[in-house]
Design a protein around this motif. Structure first.
Motif, mmCIF file in Angstrom:
data_model
loop_
_atom_site.group_PDB
_atom_site.id
_atom_site.type_symbol
_atom_site.label_atom_id
_atom_site.label_comp_id
_atom_site.label_asym_id
_atom_site.label_seq_id
_atom_site.Cartn_x
_atom_site.Cartn_y
_atom_site.Cartn_z
ATOM 1 N N GLY A 115 11.812 -11.575 -63.059
ATOM 2 C CA GLY A 115 12.556 -10.656 -62.227
ATOM 3 C C GLY A 115 12.897 -11.133 -61.145
ATOM 4 O O GLY A 115 12.846 -12.319 -60.502
ATOM 5 N N PRO A 116 13.447 -10.247 -60.080
ATOM 6 C CA PRO A 116 13.937 -10.655 -58.693
ATOM 7 C C PRO A 116 12.721 -11.254 -57.892
ATOM 8 O O PRO A 116 11.667 -10.940 -58.084
ATOM 9 N N ASP A 117 13.286 -11.984 -56.858
ATOM 10 C CA ASP A 117 12.303 -12.616 -56.049
ATOM 11 C C ASP A 117 12.891 -12.192 -54.570
ATOM 12 O O ASP A 117 13.700 -13.027 -54.087
ATOM 13 N N PHE A 118 12.401 -11.267 -53.833
ATOM 14 C CA PHE A 118 13.022 -10.926 -52.684
ATOM 15 C C PHE A 118 12.597 -11.841 -51.500
ATOM 16 O O PHE A 118 11.355 -12.212 -51.476
ATOM 17 N N PRO A 119 13.275 -12.026 -50.647
ATOM 18 C CA PRO A 119 12.871 -13.015 -49.436
ATOM 19 C C PRO A 119 11.762 -12.223 -48.622
ATOM 20 O O PRO A 119 11.054 -12.964 -48.078
ATOM 21 N N THR A 120 11.663 -11.047 -48.494
ATOM 22 C CA THR A 120 10.685 -10.320 -47.794
ATOM 23 C C THR A 120 9.392 -10.144 -48.721
ATOM 24 O O THR A 120 8.384 -9.715 -48.025
ATOM 25 N N GLY A 121 9.208 -10.913 -49.961
ATOM 26 C CA GLY A 121 8.117 -10.400 -50.695
ATOM 27 C C GLY A 121 8.160 -9.193 -51.234
ATOM 28 O O GLY A 121 8.881 -8.724 -51.882
ATOM 29 N N GLY A 122 6.728 -8.728 -51.394
ATOM 30 C CA GLY A 122 6.611 -7.291 -51.792
ATOM 31 C C GLY A 122 5.982 -7.319 -53.270
ATOM 32 O O GLY A 122 5.825 -8.608 -53.582
ATOM 33 N N ILE A 123 5.722 -6.441 -53.808
ATOM 34 C CA ILE A 123 5.236 -6.303 -55.296
ATOM 35 C C ILE A 123 5.989 -5.411 -56.254
ATOM 36 O O ILE A 123 6.307 -4.142 -55.731
ATOM 37 N N ILE A 124 6.891 -5.907 -57.153
ATOM 38 C CA ILE A 124 7.487 -5.149 -58.335
ATOM 39 C C ILE A 124 6.465 -4.571 -59.112
ATOM 40 O O ILE A 124 5.624 -5.328 -59.729
ATOM 41 N N MET A 125 6.712 -3.187 -59.206
ATOM 42 C CA MET A 125 5.826 -2.402 -60.068
ATOM 43 C C MET A 125 6.326 -2.109 -61.656
ATOM 44 O O MET A 125 7.115 -1.212 -61.593
#
Length: 557
Positions: free
Chosen positions: A218-228
């Motif tokens: 899946g995507p990997d955003f520079p600000t991190g976070g959690i994809i649900m």
């Protein structure tokens, strides 16, 4: 008697306003789509970003050179390639230097380039910039006829139509833009995973999407976070469109006795941290969320840390779920993977983007090999002339001494027929067709004659003659390798693989966005304080829920 005419008094043909509006609007729409708002699938860049990178390279603002004023780079771009306002150019440059906007930075900035709180960058006269190391993988070999060029806006310069990118930058850094009647919103991805997926497609062009998603989950955003959840990712990768829920990374900590706090260390992509805190404060003031006593930002150079302190009687999980529901601690990234493919806007899935990149990169390698082959053959051709001159040095010197000027000397060298026994095997070795051999004799070409006249006397020594032979052998080996690249597709793919591995070693970083199988939708139950309840049903069928303690107090009498 004059014939009737349809011309207006000004000498022009009349045009209905509908036709004029239609043609003018279509021309404007296509200009915005192709020349401004949408990225190219090949290098993942819009024209303004491409022009910035190319102009900085032309000006020598590379990663191995000192920083230069941003205003100077912006001026070069505006004056040569991008005839628009300097603010739009500087804004594009700033974004390429922000680590919270780009998964792999393309500009190395020094100074105030804004913040994740939405702070504006300093004026371009105060900041400095140069190309980041990763930009070299987008710009290298551009001078070797790897891509097409086009005239700039006033035809005083030439600019590249696309950059010869080594890795799929469209997937790595994503893109966002609004055109006329269409928009694009492509998420960022982990550079190592994207390159690994590209290598997998080289090894197996028929690879299925499920196999690719094992490499790129899946995507990997520079600000991190959690994809649900993974269903939105799957739809985006399959059809080019999908909604991807992203949640902040939050932990519940006990900050002091009987007091707990929610600690936010990562937020969803493109969320303004300062605006997020203001929204939480507004919800607390309006009593839409209860249980929060204080909010403070403890972020520093080591990372993000937003502390949401809770009241003693608050239930942390309930407050956190309310924050997910009512604030941007949970958002949905609406993926719309639209890009220019062969100059036309096209919505593409993951495999489509990788296939388009592979086709482009193979063409770059092929064009570069042909360019290098021509250069190598030209050099080999000159070396053959030098070998011939050294083998007949006495006659060459006599001809030159007898000539009144350089032009006559050159013509005398070209008019003389030389013994071809020395050069026949060399011509075959370097695949040179510049010299024509007739009856065992050969004539020098003009390029070879000029090379002989420019020959320095020191190259007539025995050691220098050996160097000429050695260089000719190296040229012959290089020509053989280039011919193998041109004639063999497997060899081209092997070269591509080697270059991708080299890029991976430089740009690959660990994944920062976690992907959870849990869904991000909040149910009503998750927003309610847990506790014992009494449910009563009246004779008329009405249902009432009452906390147990309240029910007891009401029925004590």
């Amino acid at each position: 008697m004059t014939e009737p005419t349809d011309l207006t008094p000004s000498g022009r043909l009349p045009v209905t306003i509908e036709e004029e509006m239609r043609s003018s609007y279509l021309a404007y729409a296509m200009s915005v789509i192709v020349s401004r708002a949408l990225p190219d699938v090949r290098d993942g860049l819009k024209p303004v970003h491409r022009r910035i990178l190319y102009a900085m390279r032309e000006s020598g603002f590379t990663a191995d050179k000192p920083y230069r004023k941003s205003a100077r780079a912006v001026g070069d771009v505006m004056g040569k390639y991008h005839p628009h306002g300097d603010s739009s150019i500087y804004d594009a440059m700033v974004r390429m230097a922000q680590h919270w906007s780009m998964r792999v930075k393309l500009i190395d900035g020094q100074g105030n380039f804004g913040s994740v709180d939405g702070d504006s960058p300093a004026a371009m006269r105060y900041t400095e910039a140069r190309l980041a190391k990763a930009s070299s993988f987008l710009l290298d070999d551009i001078e070797r006829d790897t891509v097409d060029f086009q005239p700039n806006y006033d035809e005083s310069e030439n600019e590249p139509k696309v950059l010869p990118a080594v890795f799929p930058n469209l997937l790595v850094n994503g893109a966002a833009g609004i055109a006329v009647g269409m928009a694009t919103n492509i998420p960022t991805h982990n550079p190592g995973e994207v390159i690994d997926a590209t290598l997998a497609m080289i090894a197996n062009p028929a690879i299925e999407l499920d196999e690719l998603m094992q490499i790129i989950p899946g995507p990997d955003f520079p600000t991190g976070g959690i994809i649900m959840g993974r269903s939105g990712i799957r739809r985006a990768y399959e059809t080019g469109r999908g909604s991807i829920p992203v949640r902040a990374r939050a932990e519940i900590e006990e900050i002091r006795k009987d007091r707990q706090a929610i600690i936010i260390t990562e937020i969803p992509y493109q969320v303004n941290k300062a605006t997020l805190q203001e929204k939480i404060a507004d919800l607390v003031r309006s009593k839409e969320i209860e249980g929060i006593s204080d909010i403070r930002d403890e972020s520093d150079r080591s990372g993000m840390r937003v502390v949401i302190e809770l009241k003693r009687d608050a239930t942390p999980d309930v407050v956190l779920n309310q924050l997910y529901r009512f604030t941007q601690l949970q958002t949905s990234f609406s993926a719309n993977m639209l890009a220019l493919d062969d100059g036309k806007p096209r919505t593409m899935g993951l495999k489509d983007i990788l296939e388009a990149f592979l086709r482009f990169r193979e063409e770059v390698i092929l064009r570069r090999a042909r360019f290098d082959l021509n250069k190598a053959r030209d050099r080999g051709h000159l070396l053959v002339g030098l070998v011939l001159a050294v083998a007949n040095i006495d006659e060459v010197i006599a001809l030159i001494r007898a000539a009144p000027d350089a032009a006559t000397a050159r013509e005398s060298l070209m008019a003389r027929e030389w013994d071809a026994s020395e050069v026949v095997p060399l011509l075959e070795l370097i695949h040179d067709e510049g010299n024509v051999i007739i009856d065992g004799k050969v004539r020098l070409t003009e390029a070879q004659a000029r090379g002989i006249l420019e020959l320095r006397l020191q190259r007539l020594t025995g050691l220098e003659r050996e160097k000429i032979q050695g260089e000719l052998g190296e040229v012959a080996q290089k020509i053989g390798e280039l011919l193998a690249i041109i004639e063999s597709r497997p060899r081209r793919m092997e070269v591509m693989r080697e270059e991708l591995l080299a890029a991976r070693a430089e740009v690959a970083t660990p994944r920062v966005t976690e992907i959870s199988d849990a869904l991000g939708d909040q149910t009503d139950e998750s927003l309610i304080e847990p506790g014992q309840m009494v449910v009563t049903i009246t004779r008329d069928g009405f249902i009432k829920r009452t906390p147990l303690e309240v029910f007891r107090s009401q029925n004590r009498g």
